[in-house]
Scaffold this motif. Structure first.
Motif, PDB file in Angstrom:
ATOM      1  N   ILE A  13       0.836  -1.203   0.000  1.00  0.00           N
ATOM      2  CA  ILE A  13       0.000   0.000   0.000  1.00  0.00           C
ATOM      3  C   ILE A  13       0.870   1.251   0.000  1.00  0.00           C
ATOM      4  O   ILE A  13       0.573   2.224  -0.694  1.00  0.00           O
ATOM      5  CB  ILE A  13      -0.971  -0.028   1.195  1.00  0.00           C
ATOM      6  CG1 ILE A  13      -1.965  -1.169   0.996  1.00  0.00           C
ATOM      7  CG2 ILE A  13      -1.701   1.298   1.343  1.00  0.00           C
ATOM      8  CD1 ILE A  13      -2.856  -1.429   2.164  1.00  0.00           C
ATOM      9  N   ASN A  15       3.840   1.520  -1.310  1.00  0.00           N
ATOM     10  CA  ASN A  15       4.372   1.648  -2.671  1.00  0.00           C
ATOM     11  C   ASN A  15       3.328   2.210  -3.624  1.00  0.00           C
ATOM     12  O   ASN A  15       3.642   3.008  -4.501  1.00  0.00           O
ATOM     13  CB  ASN A  15       4.883   0.299  -3.187  1.00  0.00           C
ATOM     14  CG  ASN A  15       6.139  -0.147  -2.484  1.00  0.00           C
ATOM     15  OD1 ASN A  15       6.839   0.648  -1.869  1.00  0.00           O
ATOM     16  ND2 ASN A  15       6.415  -1.441  -2.558  1.00  0.00           N
ATOM     17  N   GLU A  16       2.084   1.790  -3.456  1.00  0.00           N
ATOM     18  CA  GLU A  16       1.003   2.307  -4.301  1.00  0.00           C
ATOM     19  C   GLU A  16       0.801   3.802  -4.056  1.00  0.00           C
ATOM     20  O   GLU A  16       0.614   4.570  -4.997  1.00  0.00           O
ATOM     21  CB  GLU A  16      -0.297   1.543  -4.022  1.00  0.00           C
ATOM     22  CG  GLU A  16      -1.481   2.051  -4.811  1.00  0.00           C
ATOM     23  CD  GLU A  16      -1.324   1.932  -6.307  1.00  0.00           C
ATOM     24  OE1 GLU A  16      -1.917   2.763  -7.020  1.00  0.00           O
ATOM     25  OE2 GLU A  16      -0.619   1.024  -6.773  1.00  0.00           O
ATOM     26  N   LYS A  19       3.559   5.614  -5.744  1.00  0.00           N
ATOM     27  CA  LYS A  19       3.347   5.639  -7.194  1.00  0.00           C
ATOM     28  C   LYS A  19       2.363   6.735  -7.588  1.00  0.00           C
ATOM     29  O   LYS A  19       2.565   7.435  -8.582  1.00  0.00           O
ATOM     30  CB  LYS A  19       2.790   4.291  -7.660  1.00  0.00           C
ATOM     31  CG  LYS A  19       3.790   3.410  -8.341  1.00  0.00           C
ATOM     32  CD  LYS A  19       3.072   2.262  -9.027  1.00  0.00           C
ATOM     33  CE  LYS A  19       3.165   1.049  -8.131  1.00  0.00           C
ATOM     34  NZ  LYS A  19       2.580  -0.148  -8.723  1.00  0.00           N
ATOM     35  N   GLN A  20       1.290   6.854  -6.807  1.00  0.00           N
ATOM     36  CA  GLN A  20       0.280   7.870  -7.117  1.00  0.00           C
ATOM     37  C   GLN A  20       0.852   9.277  -6.965  1.00  0.00           C
ATOM     38  O   GLN A  20       0.580  10.154  -7.783  1.00  0.00           O
ATOM     39  CB  GLN A  20      -0.953   7.696  -6.218  1.00  0.00           C
ATOM     40  CG  GLN A  20      -1.743   6.451  -6.494  1.00  0.00           C
ATOM     41  CD  GLN A  20      -2.338   6.436  -7.885  1.00  0.00           C
ATOM     42  OE1 GLN A  20      -2.726   7.452  -8.442  1.00  0.00           O
ATOM     43  NE2 GLN A  20      -2.387   5.259  -8.467  1.00  0.00           N
ATOM     44  N   GLU A  54      -4.847   4.187   2.530  1.00  0.00           N
ATOM     45  CA  GLU A  54      -5.912   3.912   1.558  1.00  0.00           C
ATOM     46  C   GLU A  54      -6.763   5.148   1.312  1.00  0.00           C
ATOM     47  O   GLU A  54      -7.182   5.393   0.174  1.00  0.00           O
ATOM     48  CB  GLU A  54      -6.775   2.752   2.039  1.00  0.00           C
ATOM     49  CG  GLU A  54      -6.075   1.420   1.923  1.00  0.00           C
ATOM     50  CD  GLU A  54      -6.883   0.260   2.490  1.00  0.00           C
ATOM     51  OE1 GLU A  54      -7.824   0.514   3.283  1.00  0.00           O
ATOM     52  OE2 GLU A  54      -6.548  -0.882   2.157  1.00  0.00           O
ATOM     53  N   ILE A  57      -4.727   7.337  -1.007  1.00  0.00           N
ATOM     54  CA  ILE A  57      -4.703   6.753  -2.356  1.00  0.00           C
ATOM     55  C   ILE A  57      -6.025   7.003  -3.061  1.00  0.00           C
ATOM     56  O   ILE A  57      -6.045   7.393  -4.232  1.00  0.00           O
ATOM     57  CB  ILE A  57      -4.392   5.244  -2.292  1.00  0.00           C
ATOM     58  CG1 ILE A  57      -2.948   5.017  -1.846  1.00  0.00           C
ATOM     59  CG2 ILE A  57      -4.636   4.577  -3.641  1.00  0.00           C
ATOM     60  CD1 ILE A  57      -2.625   3.576  -1.495  1.00  0.00           C
TER      61      ILE A  57
END
Length: 64
Positions: A13, A15-16, A19-20, A54, A57
């Motif tokens: 999560i 890393n996500e 990335k965003q 979350e 994100i």
């Protein structure tokens, strides 16, 4: 086993989220502003819970 799964999910999560932020080309000040806007406070990135990450994100994905 539960602890290993938690830390693995946490890094995935994280890393996500990274990335965003990278996709939007935000610098550190902008990242902290976004996190503060979404959560209402600005925690350390390493101390964020899965739910907090979350939320950030989801905001970044929905942001245009």
């Amino acid at each position: 086993m539960l602890i290993a799964g938690f830390f693995q999910a946490n890094s995935v999560i994280r890393n996500e989220m990274a990335k965003q932020f990278k996709k939007k080309n935000y610098n550190l000040k902008e990242k902290r502003f976004i996190v503060n806007k979404v959560l209402g406070y600005s925690p350390n990135f390493k101390d964020m819970t899965i739910a907090e990450m979350e939320s950030v994100i989801n905001y970044l994905v929905d942001e245009k």
